[in-house]
Write a protein that holds these residues in place. Structure first.
Motif, PDB file in Angstrom:
ATOM      1  N   ALA A  45      36.760 118.610  37.489  1.00  0.00           N
ATOM      2  CA  ALA A  45      37.081 119.292  38.743  1.00  0.00           C
ATOM      3  C   ALA A  45      37.903 118.380  39.651  1.00  0.00           C
ATOM      4  N   GLU A  46      37.634 117.076  39.618  1.00  0.00           N
ATOM      5  CA  GLU A  46      38.403 116.128  40.430  1.00  0.00           C
ATOM      6  C   GLU A  46      39.860 116.106  39.980  1.00  0.00           C
ATOM      7  N   GLU A  47      40.082 116.128  38.687  1.00  0.00           N
ATOM      8  CA  GLU A  47      41.446 116.110  38.173  1.00  0.00           C
ATOM      9  C   GLU A  47      42.193 117.373  38.585  1.00  0.00           C
ATOM     10  N   GLU A  48      41.514 118.523  38.580  1.00  0.00           N
ATOM     11  CA  GLU A  48      42.148 119.778  38.971  1.00  0.00           C
ATOM     12  C   GLU A  48      42.526 119.754  40.452  1.00  0.00           C
ATOM     13  N   VAL A  49      41.653 119.203  41.283  1.00  0.00           N
ATOM     14  CA  VAL A  49      41.931 119.130  42.710  1.00  0.00           C
ATOM     15  C   VAL A  49      43.134 118.235  42.966  1.00  0.00           C
ATOM     16  N   GLU A  50      43.214 117.101  42.275  1.00  0.00           N
ATOM     17  CA  GLU A  50      44.344 116.189  42.432  1.00  0.00           C
ATOM     18  C   GLU A  50      45.646 116.847  41.985  1.00  0.00           C
ATOM     19  N   GLU A  51      45.599 117.616  40.892  1.00  0.00           N
ATOM     20  CA  GLU A  51      46.792 118.298  40.420  1.00  0.00           C
ATOM     21  C   GLU A  51      47.255 119.349  41.418  1.00  0.00           C
ATOM     22  N   GLU A  52      46.315 120.085  42.019  1.00  0.00           N
ATOM     23  CA  GLU A  52      46.669 121.099  43.006  1.00  0.00           C
ATOM     24  C   GLU A  52      47.303 120.460  44.233  1.00  0.00           C
ATOM     25  N   GLU A  53      46.782 119.301  44.657  1.00  0.00           N
ATOM     26  CA  GLU A  53      47.344 118.620  45.818  1.00  0.00           C
ATOM     27  C   GLU A  53      48.766 118.147  45.544  1.00  0.00           C
ATOM     28  N   GLU A  54      49.033 117.705  44.322  1.00  0.00           N
ATOM     29  CA  GLU A  54      50.371 117.261  43.975  1.00  0.00           C
ATOM     30  C   GLU A  54      51.343 118.430  43.958  1.00  0.00           C
ATOM     31  N   GLU A  55      50.888 119.603  43.487  1.00  0.00           N
ATOM     32  CA  GLU A  55      51.744 120.772  43.398  1.00  0.00           C
ATOM     33  C   GLU A  55      52.078 121.332  44.776  1.00  0.00           C
ATOM     34  N   GLU A  56      51.174 121.257  45.719  1.00  0.00           N
ATOM     35  CA  GLU A  56      51.373 121.813  47.042  1.00  0.00           C
ATOM     36  C   GLU A  56      52.134 120.828  47.921  1.00  0.00           C
ATOM     37  N   GLU A  57      53.446 120.944  47.923  1.00  0.00           N
ATOM     38  CA  GLU A  57      54.261 120.093  48.774  1.00  0.00           C
ATOM     39  C   GLU A  57      54.743 120.918  49.951  1.00  0.00           C
ATOM     40  N   GLU A  58      54.911 120.261  51.076  1.00  0.00           N
ATOM     41  CA  GLU A  58      55.387 120.936  52.271  1.00  0.00           C
ATOM     42  C   GLU A  58      56.829 121.382  52.069  1.00  0.00           C
ATOM     43  N   PRO A  59      57.126 122.634  52.396  1.00  0.00           N
ATOM     44  CA  PRO A  59      58.527 123.051  52.309  1.00  0.00           C
ATOM     45  C   PRO A  59      59.353 122.370  53.391  1.00  0.00           C
ATOM     46  N   GLU A  60      60.622 122.197  53.125  1.00  0.00           N
ATOM     47  CA  GLU A  60      61.497 121.527  54.077  1.00  0.00           C
ATOM     48  C   GLU A  60      61.718 122.425  55.289  1.00  0.00           C
ATOM     49  N   ASP A  61      61.682 121.837  56.459  1.00  0.00           N
ATOM     50  CA  ASP A  61      61.878 122.568  57.698  1.00  0.00           C
ATOM     51  C   ASP A  61      63.362 122.861  57.888  1.00  0.00           C
TER      52      ASP A  61
END
Length: 111
Positions: free
Chosen positions: A36-52
């Protein structure tokens, strides 16, 4: 009916004799399973802030309002050289032009 009875009818009474309830948090569950820790880390990497898009749009719109920007810059130079005037009117004209240009573009980019 006493004063304490009157207030207790509006506000509940809390006693210190109750034992605190232990709540299990989501973090504790995640820490127990390494997968579950690995999945959470992968999700955080995928969710990048879009450019303003606002700074780029704002630059384009200030170029479109360059005549008003020129008047504002001239006024600022006069004030720096000792003039007693203020440049509020020029500033508001420039900002109004830039806002009128940028607002629809920014709203279209955020949809």
């Amino acid at each position: 009916m006493g004063l304490s009875d009157f207030f207790s009818s509006f506000m509940p009474t809390v006693y210190a004799d109750e034992e605190p309830q232990v709540e299990e948090t989501v973090e504790e569950v995640v820490e127990e399973t390494p997968a579950a820790e690995e999945e959470v880390e992968e999700e955080e990497e995928e969710e990048e802030e879009p450019e303003d898009p606002k700074p780029a749009i704002w630059e384009v719109c200030t170029e479109e309002c360059s005549a008003l920007k020129h008047h504002l810059d001239e006024c600022n130079e006069r004030v720096e050289n000792g003039s007693s005037e203020n440049c509020i009117e020029e500033f508001f004209h420039f900002m109004h032009c830039a806002d009128e240009c940028a607002a629809p573009k920014i709203m279209a980019a955020t949809k």
